[in-house]
Design a protein around this motif. Structure first.
Motif, mmCIF file in Angstrom:
data_model
loop_
_atom_site.group_PDB
_atom_site.id
_atom_site.type_symbol
_atom_site.label_atom_id
_atom_site.label_comp_id
_atom_site.label_asym_id
_atom_site.label_seq_id
_atom_site.Cartn_x
_atom_site.Cartn_y
_atom_site.Cartn_z
ATOM 1 N N GLN A 1 -8.080 6.431 -4.749
ATOM 2 C CA GLN A 1 -8.507 5.671 -3.496
ATOM 3 C C GLN A 1 -9.337 4.355 -3.562
ATOM 4 O O GLN A 1 -8.939 3.532 -3.111
ATOM 5 C CB GLN A 1 -9.153 6.780 -2.483
ATOM 6 N N ASN A 2 -10.192 4.371 -4.340
ATOM 7 C CA ASN A 2 -10.923 3.137 -4.639
ATOM 8 C C ASN A 2 -10.090 1.903 -4.909
ATOM 9 O O ASN A 2 -9.973 0.839 -4.415
ATOM 10 C CB ASN A 2 -12.106 3.115 -5.635
ATOM 11 N N LYS B 1 1.196 3.981 -3.178
ATOM 12 C CA LYS B 1 0.831 5.199 -2.996
ATOM 13 C C LYS B 1 1.985 6.322 -3.396
ATOM 14 O O LYS B 1 1.949 7.178 -4.085
ATOM 15 C CB LYS B 1 0.565 5.574 -1.363
ATOM 16 N N LEU C 1 -4.010 10.665 -5.273
ATOM 17 C CA LEU C 1 -4.511 9.584 -4.453
ATOM 18 C C LEU C 1 -5.769 9.697 -4.258
ATOM 19 O O LEU C 1 -6.404 8.499 -3.966
ATOM 20 C CB LEU C 1 -3.622 9.730 -2.911
ATOM 21 N N GLU C 2 -6.617 10.720 -3.896
ATOM 22 C CA GLU C 2 -7.859 10.881 -4.009
ATOM 23 C C GLU C 2 -8.806 10.138 -5.224
ATOM 24 O O GLU C 2 -9.430 9.253 -4.915
ATOM 25 C CB GLU C 2 -8.533 12.260 -3.998
ATOM 26 N N ARG D 1 -5.158 -2.789 1.445
ATOM 27 C CA ARG D 1 -5.304 -2.545 2.716
ATOM 28 C C ARG D 1 -5.504 -3.658 3.639
ATOM 29 O O ARG D 1 -5.103 -3.611 4.921
ATOM 30 C CB ARG D 1 -6.189 -1.269 3.032
ATOM 31 N N ASN E 1 -7.693 1.151 -2.228
ATOM 32 C CA ASN E 1 -8.048 0.403 -1.157
ATOM 33 C C ASN E 1 -7.995 -1.270 -1.283
ATOM 34 O O ASN E 1 -8.385 -2.007 -0.265
ATOM 35 C CB ASN E 1 -9.702 0.596 -0.964
ATOM 36 N N TYR F 1 0.661 -1.142 -0.123
ATOM 37 C CA TYR F 1 0.030 -0.020 -0.084
ATOM 38 C C TYR F 1 0.947 1.283 -0.072
ATOM 39 O O TYR F 1 0.655 2.026 -0.652
ATOM 40 C CB TYR F 1 -0.931 0.075 1.189
#
Length: 439
Positions: free
Chosen positions: A391-392, A377, A387-388, A398, A395, A373
């Motif tokens: 984000q899906n 990133k 990153l926004e 994680r 995820n 992760y």
RNA sequence: GGGGGCGUGGUGUAGUGGUUCAACAUGCGGCCCUGUCAAGGCCGAGACCGCGGGUUCGAAUCCCGUCGCUCCCGCCA
């Protein structure tokens, strides 16, 4: 009524049979009419003695070639007949759909119209034997690919093609109105394949449409094509992906040759052989050295990459020196790869990735993916991505996602390579390009 | 998005300034012949040469523009 295939007629000598097919040629004589009928399996001569049925004779005289017909008659052995030594003595004929006269072009003529014109009348073009072969080969190839994967514990998935977010940066996206918002057509199942890894499917594949809004005017690009994608977990590196891939491809060749080798040889004059495993491999750094050595000059902006000419040169080099149609170009610089390709731990800026060239044409791209992760990133940030927006996707990494990798593979490009077709429009059922939306 | 090439009867081509330059093939129509053989023979219809403008005494042929197609590059499967 049982319809008999033309290829099976020699098992019905002396019987009355019904065949169905297209009027390939009509020889309308004073006393006799000879119809050459073609179905998917072959051609046969049908003879009609005009005086026996003048009404039928008149009907036949008015038929245009390529009309769709149902014919009934007796199969007789006749050594005089050059087409297989058998013919059908016509008793009844039904016109299912007459062909208007004249045809836009003659699918079986001495020459063919421009490709663009043939594409306008693609269904007539597809009546040609070579086209029926191409798509039979495609069918066999897809079945073999699927068979190989099923034998190796893969699960088939179907990911959505309507998406709320771009699936990855790079290629241009088609957007479409979607109720109160805007949606996009998937340019790759990439993120969903990886989600399947996060889901613990371990090994997945997908055959599905892929959309690219790139205005590319070449003999090898389409705006919509069939992507063949695979992803597998618990790998050590991209080498594991390549090792499976080359066996998968060799198996596919094997099946195609087994079923269509003779037809390919007689129709295309092409003798196919199963590519030897392992395929040749060359790193990007070595590829650049090789290009210098063989005198291919790469444009300066391509110092992290290859251009199509370089790919052809490399393909030709391995064909010449190793007799191999395929070559993996491995270990691409991060600059030339998307953010999710994993970097070599001990080689800064080099990814665990590969392209597969077939006859010098890029047919697949693959890699080990970055599944950590935090690392993922930072690689996204290094590419200047938000990153926004991601984000899906982020995820997925994680809650226990195994190391994994896979590839995307172009089905029509593979057919080009396999059958040595010069244009992708010949390798796809219906072509879609920037200026081609119909048929 | 950038660059090259091409655009002539339904289809494929020839013709690159001027005397039948609008031809040939195939397809189409008619006729003839013949158990024919992806037939053969004869006759016929069909293109103002993508479109617009220009150069010239004269353009399919040269120039410019435009549209279409195609290939290459970029991008990628």
């Amino acid at each position: 009524m049982q319809r008999i295939y033309i290829k099976d007629l020699n098992q019905h000598i002396g019987e009355q049979v019904t065949i169905q097919g297209w009027l390939h040629t009509l020889r309308d004589q004073k006393n006799m009419q000879f119809l050459i009928i073609r179905d998917r399996t072959g051609m046969v001569q049908v003879a009609h003695f005009k005086k026996g049925n003048l009404e039928l004779a008149q009907l036949i005289s008015g038929l245009g070639t390529e009309s769709a017909l149902t014919l009934t008659g007796q199969v007789v052995k006749n050594d005089i007949v050059k087409l297989g030594g058998i013919e059908i003595q016509l008793e009844d004929l039904g016109v299912e759909n007459p062909a208007e006269v004249p045809l836009p072009f003659e699918p079986f003529g001495e020459y063919l119209p421009d490709q663009d014109f043939r594409l306008d009348w693609r269904y007539l073009d597809l009546r040609r034997e070579i086209n029926q072969l191409i798509f039979s080969v495609q069918t066999t190839a897809e079945q073999a690919m699927r068979e190989y994967w099923l034998d190796h514990d893969f699960i088939e998935i179907h990911s959505p093609k309507i998406m709320g977010m771009p699936s990855e940066s790079g290629a241009e996206l088609f957007s479409l109105p979607y109720f109160e918002t805007t949606a996009y057509l998937a340019q790759s199942p990439q993120f969903y394949k990886q989600m399947a890894m996060a889901a613990g499917f371990e090994r997945v594949f997908e055959f599905g449409p892929v959309f690219r809004a790139d205005p590319s005017f070449t003999s090898r690009h389409m705006t919509e094509f069939t992507g063949v994608d695979m992803e597998m977990s618990w790998i050590q590196s991209h080498e594991d992906v390549m090792a499976l891939m080359e066996r998968w491809l060799a198996f596919t060749h094997h099946r195609v040759i087994e079923k269509h080798g003779d037809a390919i040889e007689s129709t295309l004059g092409l003798h196919l052989e199963v590519p030897t495993v392992p395929f040749p491999r060359i790193t990007m750094a070595e590829a650049h050295k090789l290009l210098t050595q063989i005198g291919y000059k790469l444009p300066p902006e391509k110092k992290f990459d290859l251009d199509p000419g370089a790919e052809r040169a490399i393909g030709a080099y391995f064909k010449e020196t190793q007799g191999h149609d395929y070559v993996f170009i491995t270990d691409w610089p991060f600059e030339a790869r998307p953010f999710y390709h994993m970097l070599h731990p001990d080689e800064p800026g080099i990814t665990r990735s590969f392209d597969l060239l077939g006859r010098g044409l890029e047919v697949a791209t693959g890699a080990q993916r970055e599944h950590r992760y935090e690392v993922l990133k930072s690689q996204a940030l290094a590419k200047g991505l938000s990153l926004e927006m991601l984000q899906n996707y982020l995820n997925y990494f994680r809650y226990g996602t195994p190391p994994h990798g896979g590839f995307g593979f172009g089905l029509s490009r593979f057919l080009m390579i396999l059958l040595d077709l010069s244009n992708i429009r010949e390798a796809v059922f219906i072509f879609r390009g920037p200026t081609r939306l119909s048929p």
